[in-house]
Design an enzyme around this catalytic site. Structure first.
Site, PDB file in Angstrom:
ATOM      1  N   ASP A 151       0.836  -1.192   0.000  1.00 15.20           N
ATOM      2  CA  ASP A 151       0.000   0.000   0.000  1.00 15.20           C
ATOM      3  C   ASP A 151       0.872   1.244   0.000  1.00 15.20           C
ATOM      4  O   ASP A 151       1.860   1.337   0.740  1.00 15.20           O
ATOM      5  CB  ASP A 151      -0.904   0.022   1.236  1.00 15.20           C
ATOM      6  N   TYR A 155       2.484  10.245   0.635  1.00 18.18           N
ATOM      7  CA  TYR A 155       3.633   9.735   1.371  1.00 18.18           C
ATOM      8  C   TYR A 155       4.942  10.199   0.713  1.00 18.18           C
ATOM      9  O   TYR A 155       5.384   9.631  -0.282  1.00 18.18           O
ATOM     10  CB  TYR A 155       3.612   8.213   1.439  1.00 18.18           C
ATOM     11  N   LYS A 173      -3.854   5.760  -3.367  1.00 19.69           N
ATOM     12  CA  LYS A 173      -4.963   6.571  -2.875  1.00 19.69           C
ATOM     13  C   LYS A 173      -5.238   7.767  -3.781  1.00 19.69           C
ATOM     14  O   LYS A 173      -4.367   8.194  -4.546  1.00 19.69           O
ATOM     15  CB  LYS A 173      -4.653   7.029  -1.442  1.00 19.69           C
TER      16      LYS A 173
END
Length: 331
Positions: free
Chosen positions: A51, A56, A82
């Site tokens: 993931d 990030y 995401k």
């Protein structure tokens, strides 16, 4: 490594997955060599679910995850990222501080609309350097991130048009599943009451210490066959470190009450003859609605140590002993 199915989809994820926050440099710099070595250690240990997210390291985690997976056979792993944030290039001195050390030179704009989700999906493909993404999570859409007023606006944009983007991507086969990636229970309940979700990545709200998801969300997920992906099993560290000075809970210093609760939990584990961290890691997988638990680290040794904790012997009935020391937050 054993696998579990994601909702009603054909996807199977390993019971332990790799969370890509730390390799994006959260709170401390992560050299590329350490990131790639940690990813390799995860693969060698049998982890096949990875993931990541644009947020990030402002693209750094996606780039490193894609570089690592690029030579792996198609279909040999499951990848999620995401949507909800778009990255915009800015001068070096204008890179925002969201806790990432040495991120890429971008700022973050929120966009949960149809166009925003489609653009984010395309940009993630480019950063990853991969032609497939299995799962898309709508990232941080609730009050916890935006405050009540902004959250209402973002939720309206998502329900009005953004959800349609996810439905189109899934129906076309571009993705195999979609859901939410959040730190709060209320937004999960709000969305699930209005739309089907294959899965929810929930950080910190279904742990040995924080049982906020237990009363309402778990039963709803079971009834809707929505799988939970559990992150933040150590609640920002305190279930791994114990109630030491400076221990963190929920992204900040732990209160006296939390230190006391974890101290009692540590005594239960000590009496039972196993590490508290092992109980924290294993606890979520006793719930059938949970598909996988994410381990997020940028250190190969830490990854190996956490994987070993999943094999620690914990006697039947131990987890019931922790219940009186848990917390429930209105999030």
């Amino acid at each position: 490594m054993r696998t579990r199915r994601v909702g009603d989809t054909a996807l199977e994820v390993t019971e332990i997955g790799f969370g890509g926050t730390a390799i994006g440099g959260l709170y401390r710099a992560c050299p590329r060599e350490a990131a790639m070595e940690t990813l390799e250690r995860a693969w060698d240990a049998g982890l096949r679910y990875f993931d990541t997210a644009p947020f990030y390291g402002f693209g750094l985690s996606e780039r490193r995850t894609g570089d690592f997976l690029r030579d792996k056979p198609h279909g040999s792993y499951v990848l999620s990222t995401k949507v909800g944030r778009l990255l915009r290039p800015v001068p070096d001195g204008q890179v925002p501080d969201h806790g990432y050390v040495d991120p890429l030179p971008f700022a973050v704009d929120y966009d949960y609309s149809y166009d925003g989700i489609m653009r984010s999906f395309e940009f993630s493909h480019a950063r990853l350097g991969l032609n497939h993404i299995d799962i898309l999570y709508v990232h941080d859409i609730g009050t916890y991130t935006h405050g009540a007023e902004a959250a209402r606006v973002h939720l309206r944009h998502f329900m009005d048009t953004g959800l349609r983007a996810l439905e189109e991507l899934k129906s076309s086969g571009a993705i195999l599943a979609y859901g939410l990636g959040v730190n709060e229970v209320r937004i999960c309940l709000d969305v699930l009451s209005r739309a089907p979700l294959d899965c929810i990545l929930l950080a910190g709200r279904y742990s040995l210490l924080d049982r906020s998801a237990e009363a309402e969300l778990l039963p709803l997920c079971r009834s809707r066959n929505t799988s939970l992906v559990i992150g933040g099993v150590f609640n920002s560290g305190i279930l791994a470190t114990g109630p030491v000075p400076g221990a963190n809970f929920d992204y900040g210093p732990a209160s006296g009450d939390i230190l006391s609760r974890v101290g009692a939990m540590e005594e239960i584990a000590r009496t039972g003859g196993y590490p508290l961290a092992a109980a924290a890691l294993q606890f979520p997988l006793h719930e059938p609605a949970v598909a996988t638990v994410l381990i997020g680290t940028a250190k190969p040794a830490s990854l190996s140590r956490n994987i070993d904790l999943f094999s620690a012997e914990i006697p039947d009935g131990e987890f019931d002993k922790y219940r009186e020391h848990t917390v429930v937050q209105e999030l």
